[in-house]
Design a protein around this motif. Sequence first.
Motif: not given
Length: 191
Positions: A21-43
């Motif tokens: 369960x802890x792993x799933x929560x951490x990976x949701x955060x990793x994906x959210x940060x990577x999405x933010x990084x991708x959005x900044x790089x893209x936009x």
Amino acid sequence: MSANRLTHGELRSELLALNVGHLIIIWAQIDAVLSGVSRILFEFMGGHPSEAALPRSFSRKLAFVRKCYAAKAELAPDGAAMAAILSRAAKLVIDRNTLAHGALIDEGAGSLTMLRLDMIKSDELDVREYTPETVSKVVMESADLLSDLIALAWHLKQFIPDDLVGHSGSELAQEFVRRFPPIDLTNEEAS
């Protein structure tokens, strides 16, 4: 043993479940940060010619961020660090995916044997055994990955145009700060 006490095997199984369960929560955060990084790089930085749209899947985000860091001179100071983070993510996501999406084929005394069909690599079957200790190690490595990714994500704030940030901060910048605050994963009081 009384009906209210767990056996050693039951305690180990509970620990496995909590760690997953802890792993799933951490990976949701990793994906959210990577999405933010991708959005900044893209936009805000023009993205990369190989991507006409913002990447959605985790593997495409990894590839996109890797290409952007390799191609953009202004990202060069953080290029090696980001490449190392992305390599760690590509390895750790296999355990994350197996634990989150795999089928439980055996539950021993405090261990899980998981089976996952890897559709990307020629329909290979991936069978892995996990104990509380091995899952805990994956959790800690994932938490370290998240911390390192957040630290580099903060460096990208400088590429958000000033007219969008303004003196009081734009909604985008405020959302970035709200979603990706620096965190201290060593603070034991937070757990």
